[in-house]
Design a protein around this motif. Structure first.
Motif, mmCIF file in Angstrom:
data_model
loop_
_atom_site.group_PDB
_atom_site.id
_atom_site.type_symbol
_atom_site.label_atom_id
_atom_site.label_comp_id
_atom_site.label_asym_id
_atom_site.label_seq_id
_atom_site.Cartn_x
_atom_site.Cartn_y
_atom_site.Cartn_z
ATOM 1 N N GLY A 135 0.802 -1.219 0.000
ATOM 2 C CA GLY A 135 0.000 0.000 0.000
ATOM 3 C C GLY A 135 0.832 1.264 0.000
ATOM 4 N N ALA A 136 2.080 1.184 0.471
ATOM 5 C CA ALA A 136 2.941 2.364 0.483
ATOM 6 C C ALA A 136 3.267 2.844 -0.924
ATOM 7 C CB ALA A 136 4.229 2.058 1.253
ATOM 8 N N MET A 137 3.180 1.932 -1.908
ATOM 9 C CA MET A 137 3.537 2.289 -3.280
ATOM 10 C C MET A 137 2.324 2.611 -4.138
ATOM 11 S SD MET A 137 6.795 2.233 -3.408
ATOM 12 C CE MET A 137 6.894 2.476 -5.168
ATOM 13 N N LEU A 138 1.124 2.514 -3.610
ATOM 14 C CA LEU A 138 -0.085 2.647 -4.434
ATOM 15 C C LEU A 138 -0.157 4.006 -5.127
ATOM 16 C CD1 LEU A 138 -2.767 1.411 -5.350
ATOM 17 C CD2 LEU A 138 -3.797 2.342 -3.281
ATOM 18 N N ASP A 139 -0.097 5.080 -4.369
ATOM 19 C CA ASP A 139 -0.228 6.420 -4.956
ATOM 20 C C ASP A 139 0.972 6.774 -5.826
ATOM 21 O OD1 ASP A 139 -2.633 6.694 -3.636
ATOM 22 O OD2 ASP A 139 -1.741 7.663 -1.884
ATOM 23 N N VAL A 140 2.153 6.341 -5.405
ATOM 24 C CA VAL A 140 3.370 6.685 -6.155
ATOM 25 C C VAL A 140 3.338 6.047 -7.538
ATOM 26 C CG1 VAL A 140 5.881 6.429 -6.198
ATOM 27 C CG2 VAL A 140 4.725 6.989 -4.057
ATOM 28 N N VAL A 141 3.032 4.759 -7.602
ATOM 29 C CA VAL A 141 3.027 4.073 -8.896
ATOM 30 C C VAL A 141 1.868 4.566 -9.773
ATOM 31 C CG1 VAL A 141 3.038 1.822 -10.022
ATOM 32 C CG2 VAL A 141 4.032 2.074 -7.753
ATOM 33 N N SER A 142 0.718 4.828 -9.156
ATOM 34 C CA SER A 142 -0.414 5.329 -9.943
ATOM 35 C C SER A 142 -0.077 6.666 -10.599
ATOM 36 C CB SER A 142 -1.641 5.480 -9.044
ATOM 37 O OG SER A 142 -2.035 4.229 -8.512
ATOM 38 N N ALA A 143 0.580 7.547 -9.847
ATOM 39 C CA ALA A 143 0.974 8.837 -10.409
ATOM 40 C C ALA A 143 1.999 8.660 -11.526
ATOM 41 C CB ALA A 143 1.536 9.733 -9.307
ATOM 42 N N TRP A 144 2.923 7.739 -11.339
ATOM 43 C CA TRP A 144 3.955 7.501 -12.360
ATOM 44 C C TRP A 144 3.326 6.950 -13.636
ATOM 45 C CZ3 TRP A 144 6.214 3.978 -15.532
ATOM 46 C CH2 TRP A 144 7.518 4.232 -15.961
ATOM 47 N N LEU A 145 2.394 6.031 -13.521
ATOM 48 C CA LEU A 145 1.791 5.414 -14.703
ATOM 49 C C LEU A 145 0.895 6.378 -15.480
ATOM 50 C CD1 LEU A 145 0.835 1.896 -13.264
ATOM 51 C CD2 LEU A 145 2.769 2.462 -14.736
ATOM 52 N N LYS A 146 0.320 7.363 -14.799
ATOM 53 C CA LYS A 146 -0.562 8.320 -15.469
ATOM 54 C C LYS A 146 0.210 9.394 -16.227
ATOM 55 C CE LYS A 146 -4.346 7.766 -12.167
ATOM 56 N NZ LYS A 146 -5.135 8.405 -11.073
ATOM 57 N N ASP A 147 1.497 9.516 -15.968
ATOM 58 C CA ASP A 147 2.299 10.542 -16.637
ATOM 59 C C ASP A 147 2.483 10.186 -18.119
ATOM 60 O OD1 ASP A 147 4.187 12.975 -16.116
ATOM 61 O OD2 ASP A 147 5.374 11.584 -17.327
ATOM 62 N N LEU A 148 2.186 11.128 -18.998
ATOM 63 C CA LEU A 148 2.248 10.857 -20.436
ATOM 64 C C LEU A 148 3.660 10.576 -20.911
ATOM 65 C CD1 LEU A 148 -0.270 13.549 -21.755
ATOM 66 C CD2 LEU A 148 -0.677 11.110 -21.356
ATOM 67 N N ASP A 149 4.651 11.232 -20.327
ATOM 68 C CA ASP A 149 6.037 10.985 -20.738
ATOM 69 C C ASP A 149 6.469 9.566 -20.388
ATOM 70 O OD1 ASP A 149 6.234 13.573 -21.706
ATOM 71 O OD2 ASP A 149 6.980 14.373 -19.801
ATOM 72 N N ASN A 150 6.021 9.070 -19.259
ATOM 73 C CA ASN A 150 6.402 7.715 -18.847
ATOM 74 C C ASN A 150 5.724 6.650 -19.706
ATOM 75 O OD1 ASN A 150 7.997 8.729 -16.756
ATOM 76 N ND2 ASN A 150 6.277 8.742 -15.324
ATOM 77 N N GLN A 151 4.555 6.956 -20.260
ATOM 78 C CA GLN A 151 3.835 5.960 -21.052
ATOM 79 C C GLN A 151 4.549 5.608 -22.358
ATOM 80 O OE1 GLN A 151 -0.213 7.275 -21.553
ATOM 81 N NE2 GLN A 151 -0.589 7.381 -19.345
ATOM 82 N N GLY A 152 5.473 6.439 -22.767
ATOM 83 C CA GLY A 152 6.237 6.126 -23.968
ATOM 84 C C GLY A 152 7.522 5.370 -23.706
#
Length: 305
Positions: A135-152
């Motif tokens: 659960g400590a990583m839930l918000d961090v990973v969700s924010a990272w995955l939603k970033d458009l630059d990271n999706q590429g």
């Protein structure tokens, strides 16, 4: 976490790729201070097993990178050096059993989760999952995955799958998992089917546990009095289920005899008149007659008026 085998640097090194003293030399011919400190920190971690010194060396290198001169000097390799410093630092924290500080320690250098390198984010997910605190990583990973630059990034699909298996499913966030799989363009058809199958299995497991949890929730919402009785009711239910399972495991003859004895006890010790229990009373009389026919008394007591 020096003496704790539950989380060691070995599996993290394989994923994080701790840099050996020879690797930075391939990047620059004359290593600047930050690269030299990275070499020193890696040797302290891997060779000397001096984890506090390795962590302090990483922090000293980060302070050096904060200056503009160092940033310009490293230009093309600064991102790689920063990532490697984080890998060495988080492994040192894990070895000292300070794994709870890993996420805050990493974020103090990258400020926002969206800027975390994929390699560092992967190690953080694996670490907190292994220590059973996904659960400590839930918000961090969700924010990272939603970033458009990271999706590429090429690592995006692997991190989606890791987030699904190590964070969302263990936490029971099944609806979020389905939305993530449906929206992930990096998934192929086969990978998508495997992910959906894992979600389906998690739903079945959750459905099997749901009846008991619904009963507990209803009793909890009933009020403070029911909350006090909740442990007693749960204990009685377990005892009843155990008694029933044991009863049905007995042979038929033993089960019938136990039922007859139980009926006799109820009739004998019931303060109410036997006429109020006609069926049980008749059954007791039949059993009594059978006993007298099979085992006649040697003598009878005189009957007095």
């Amino acid at each position: 976490m020096k003496n704790d085998p539950s989380i060691s640097a070995a599996p993290l090194r394989g994923l994080g790729g701790v840099l050996r003293s020879s690797e930075p030399a391939r990047t620059v011919l004359t290593p600047p201070p930050a690269v030299a400190l990275l070499e020193e920190a890696a040797d302290l971690l891997v060779v000397h097993l001096d984890f506090p010194a390795a962590l302090e060396t990483c922090e000293r290198a980060w302070r050096g990178l904060a200056s503009g001169a160092q940033a310009e000097e490293l230009a093309g390799t600064s991102l790689e050096v920063k990532c490697s410093l984080c890998v060495v630092g988080l492994q040192a924290l894990a070895e000292m059993n300070r794994w709870r500080e890993v996420l805050s320690w990493v974020l103090q250098y990258y400020q926002v989760p969206e800027k975390l390198p994929p390699k560092v984010l992967e190690l953080c997910i694996l670490l907190y999952s292994k220590m059973q605190e996904p659960g400590a990583m839930l918000d961090v990973v969700s924010a990272w995955l939603k970033d458009l630059d990271n999706q590429g990034l090429p690592e995006y699909g692997a991190l989606v799958d890791l987030h699904l298996q190590r964070v969302l499913l263990p936490l029971g966030r099944l609806s979020e998992a389905e939305e993530l799989v449906a929206a992930c363009a990096a998934f192929g058809e086969e990978q998508r089917l495997v992910a959906l199958q894992a979600i389906c299995i998690a739903k079945q497991q959750q459905a099997q546990e749901l009846p008991g949890s619904e009963e507990v929730q209803k009793l909890t919402q009933a009020g403070p009095f029911s909350q006090k009785l909740l442990p007693l009711l749960i204990l009685l239910r377990r005892l009843w289920e155990s008694a029933v399972s044991h009863f049905f495991s007995l042979p038929f003859k033993k089960s019938l005899l136990a039922a007859l004895i139980l009926c006799l006890l109820v009739v004998r010790f019931d303060p109410v008149s036997p006429s109020s229990l006609p069926f049980i009373y008749k059954l007791a009389q039949i059993f009594h007659r059978i006993r007298e026919a099979m085992f006649p008394p040697l003598y009878r007591l005189p009957v007095r008026d």
